[in-house]
Design a protein around this motif. Sequence first.
Motif, mmCIF file in Angstrom:
data_model
loop_
_atom_site.group_PDB
_atom_site.id
_atom_site.type_symbol
_atom_site.label_atom_id
_atom_site.label_comp_id
_atom_site.label_asym_id
_atom_site.label_seq_id
_atom_site.Cartn_x
_atom_site.Cartn_y
_atom_site.Cartn_z
ATOM 1 N N GLU A 1 40.925 32.095 30.441
ATOM 2 C CA GLU A 1 39.797 31.535 29.703
ATOM 3 C C GLU A 1 38.491 31.767 30.445
ATOM 4 O O GLU A 1 37.455 32.109 29.838
ATOM 5 C CB GLU A 1 40.023 30.048 29.471
ATOM 6 C CG GLU A 1 38.923 29.378 28.653
ATOM 7 C CD GLU A 1 39.175 27.891 28.466
ATOM 8 O OE1 GLU A 1 38.331 27.227 27.832
ATOM 9 O OE2 GLU A 1 40.204 27.409 28.976
ATOM 10 N N LYS A 2 38.519 31.587 31.769
ATOM 11 C CA LYS A 2 37.325 31.817 32.574
ATOM 12 C C LYS A 2 36.883 33.269 32.484
ATOM 13 O O LYS A 2 35.694 33.568 32.301
ATOM 14 C CB LYS A 2 37.628 31.427 34.027
ATOM 15 C CG LYS A 2 36.440 31.559 34.959
ATOM 16 C CD LYS A 2 36.823 31.101 36.358
ATOM 17 C CE LYS A 2 35.655 31.220 37.315
ATOM 18 N NZ LYS A 2 36.038 30.799 38.701
ATOM 19 N N LEU A 3 37.826 34.173 32.609
ATOM 20 C CA LEU A 3 37.518 35.597 32.501
ATOM 21 C C LEU A 3 37.006 35.928 31.100
ATOM 22 O O LEU A 3 36.052 36.718 30.924
ATOM 23 C CB LEU A 3 38.768 36.414 32.834
ATOM 24 C CG LEU A 3 38.603 37.920 33.058
ATOM 25 C CD1 LEU A 3 39.694 38.411 34.010
ATOM 26 C CD2 LEU A 3 38.690 38.717 31.763
ATOM 27 N N GLY A 4 37.626 35.341 30.096
ATOM 28 C CA GLY A 4 37.197 35.600 28.729
ATOM 29 C C GLY A 4 35.794 35.104 28.461
ATOM 30 O O GLY A 4 35.020 35.749 27.717
ATOM 31 N N MET B 1 34.006 43.843 36.691
ATOM 32 C CA MET B 1 34.737 42.563 36.644
ATOM 33 C C MET B 1 35.635 42.414 37.886
ATOM 34 O O MET B 1 36.653 41.725 37.853
ATOM 35 C CB MET B 1 35.596 42.479 35.375
ATOM 36 C CG MET B 1 34.823 42.682 34.079
ATOM 37 S SD MET B 1 33.722 41.324 33.683
ATOM 38 C CE MET B 1 34.871 40.101 33.107
ATOM 39 N N ASP B 2 35.213 43.060 38.971
ATOM 40 C CA ASP B 2 36.059 43.052 40.180
ATOM 41 C C ASP B 2 36.204 41.674 40.788
ATOM 42 O O ASP B 2 37.186 41.397 41.496
ATOM 43 C CB ASP B 2 35.463 44.010 41.231
ATOM 44 C CG ASP B 2 35.456 45.451 40.746
ATOM 45 O OD1 ASP B 2 36.199 45.737 39.784
ATOM 46 O OD2 ASP B 2 34.718 46.273 41.320
ATOM 47 N N HIS B 3 35.234 40.817 40.562
ATOM 48 C CA HIS B 3 35.311 39.491 41.176
ATOM 49 C C HIS B 3 36.390 38.622 40.539
ATOM 50 O O HIS B 3 36.655 37.525 41.014
ATOM 51 C CB HIS B 3 33.961 38.787 41.072
ATOM 52 C CG HIS B 3 33.449 38.672 39.678
ATOM 53 N ND1 HIS B 3 32.963 39.759 38.965
ATOM 54 C CD2 HIS B 3 33.340 37.601 38.843
ATOM 55 C CE1 HIS B 3 32.583 39.366 37.764
ATOM 56 N NE2 HIS B 3 32.801 38.049 37.670
ATOM 57 N N ALA C 1 47.686 27.514 50.704
ATOM 58 C CA ALA C 1 47.761 28.363 49.518
ATOM 59 C C ALA C 1 46.856 27.837 48.413
ATOM 60 O O ALA C 1 46.166 28.603 47.730
ATOM 61 C CB ALA C 1 49.202 28.454 49.031
ATOM 62 N N GLU C 2 46.831 26.506 48.229
ATOM 63 C CA GLU C 2 45.958 25.931 47.207
ATOM 64 C C GLU C 2 44.479 26.138 47.539
ATOM 65 O O GLU C 2 43.677 26.451 46.663
ATOM 66 C CB GLU C 2 46.265 24.439 47.074
ATOM 67 C CG GLU C 2 47.651 24.155 46.489
ATOM 68 C CD GLU C 2 47.944 22.684 46.437
ATOM 69 O OE1 GLU C 2 47.103 21.918 46.948
ATOM 70 O OE2 GLU C 2 49.023 22.302 45.926
ATOM 71 N N ASP C 3 44.113 26.008 48.838
ATOM 72 C CA ASP C 3 42.732 26.234 49.229
ATOM 73 C C ASP C 3 42.309 27.668 48.994
ATOM 74 O O ASP C 3 41.201 27.942 48.510
ATOM 75 C CB ASP C 3 42.538 25.862 50.707
ATOM 76 C CG ASP C 3 42.726 24.379 50.943
ATOM 77 O OD1 ASP C 3 42.635 23.604 49.952
ATOM 78 O OD2 ASP C 3 42.995 23.986 52.108
ATOM 79 N N ALA C 4 43.207 28.615 49.334
ATOM 80 C CA ALA C 4 42.891 30.028 49.121
ATOM 81 C C ALA C 4 42.710 30.336 47.647
ATOM 82 O O ALA C 4 41.816 31.097 47.243
ATOM 83 C CB ALA C 4 43.989 30.909 49.715
ATOM 84 N N GLU C 5 43.518 29.691 46.820
ATOM 85 C CA GLU C 5 43.421 29.919 45.360
ATOM 86 C C GLU C 5 42.127 29.336 44.830
ATOM 87 O O GLU C 5 41.462 29.927 43.963
ATOM 88 C CB GLU C 5 44.624 29.268 44.680
ATOM 89 C CG GLU C 5 44.675 29.580 43.193
ATOM 90 C CD GLU C 5 45.928 28.996 42.543
ATOM 91 O OE1 GLU C 5 46.048 29.095 41.316
ATOM 92 O OE2 GLU C 5 46.752 28.441 43.312
ATOM 93 N N GLU C 6 41.720 28.159 45.330
ATOM 94 C CA GLU C 6 40.479 27.553 44.866
ATOM 95 C C GLU C 6 39.260 28.379 45.280
ATOM 96 O O GLU C 6 38.280 28.485 44.540
ATOM 97 C CB GLU C 6 40.352 26.130 45.404
ATOM 98 C CG GLU C 6 41.374 25.155 44.786
ATOM 99 C CD GLU C 6 41.273 23.790 45.397
ATOM 100 O OE1 GLU C 6 40.463 23.628 46.348
ATOM 101 O OE2 GLU C 6 41.992 22.871 44.947
ATOM 102 N N GLU C 7 39.308 28.985 46.492
ATOM 103 C CA GLU C 7 38.193 29.816 46.938
ATOM 104 C C GLU C 7 38.020 31.028 46.034
ATOM 105 O O GLU C 7 36.898 31.482 45.782
ATOM 106 C CB GLU C 7 38.430 30.253 48.379
ATOM 107 C CG GLU C 7 38.294 29.105 49.364
ATOM 108 C CD GLU C 7 38.595 29.557 50.789
ATOM 109 O OE1 GLU C 7 38.929 30.754 50.948
ATOM 110 O OE2 GLU C 7 38.507 28.742 51.709
ATOM 111 N N GLU C 8 39.126 31.568 45.531
ATOM 112 C CA GLU C 8 39.013 32.700 44.630
ATOM 113 C C GLU C 8 38.445 32.275 43.296
ATOM 114 O O GLU C 8 37.812 33.066 42.597
ATOM 115 C CB GLU C 8 40.401 33.328 44.433
ATOM 116 C CG GLU C 8 40.944 33.927 45.727
ATOM 117 C CD GLU C 8 42.366 34.416 45.549
ATOM 118 O OE1 GLU C 8 42.888 34.267 44.426
ATOM 119 O OE2 GLU C 8 42.951 34.951 46.497
#
Length: 292
Positions: free
Chosen positions: A178-181, A255-257, A285-292
């Motif tokens: 949804e965010k990408l869309g 859209m590389d980001h 792992a959760e912190d790394a995912e949130e940073e992305e």
Amino acid sequence: DLYDSRNPYRFSGGVFRCPTCRFEVVLDRHGVHGLQRNLLVENIIDIYKQQQEGKGEGEPLKAQEAKEPRCPEHEDERINIYCVSCQRPTCSMCKVFGQHKDCEVAPLATVYQSQKAELSNAIDTLVASNSRLQALLNQMEDAGRAVQENAQRAKQGLAERFDLLYAVLEERKAVLLEKLGREQDDKVAALRALAQRYGERLQASSELTDTAVRALEQNGAAEFLLASKGLIGRTRDAAKASLGEERPEPGFEKMDHFTLNTEPVEAVLAKMDFGTRDDEEYEDAEDAEEEE
């Protein structure tokens, strides 16, 4: 040859040689009556006399004798003593003259009662042991059923946990899509708006160009000046406006980001096992995912 008198008065003494061991025994004036009594031999003689006297009493004694086991070495002798040294029953003749003469013997009835009591105690012990084994067997069967039931519950719990992971991944996937869309729609809308502006300006510029070309086609000076009045300024302004028209920033279409790095999560999932989980790895792992 067994009695050798060495005294001219035979009634007062002599030498008696044992028929078994050939040992010479000196007799006193009492003769053989002065020898030490052998109770075992006397018992054998008494038993023999009783058997001889019982032969005339009829068939019941013969039937009783037939039931009693006989000595394999002395067929006429019944087994009535027990050789403690050899651990086997035997007869009195074997003790006096046979292969058990140097062995320790005991009454057959005594050994019979003793070993019967020992066997009874052993049977009781074995029965108690069998009861314990049966209890252990029942315990193992109950434990086996419990293992199967607990394993089934563990499998169900594991399936539920993985279903939850699948649900979390699907939910997270939907959020990211949804965010990408949204950004895709925003950029496409912005580009379409610019395209519309560029189209409108292009149309106005094309119309201005046609007007200017028609003005150039005028042959007369007066007609040209009337037709080209203000066209030079408008044409220059339109040309300058096209050069300064708003444009998308460089890399606007990229859209590389939106690239998702799942390696930390993959590493955690690869180490996932039964037992206490490492909360720090999950949090990283959760912190790394949130940073992305």
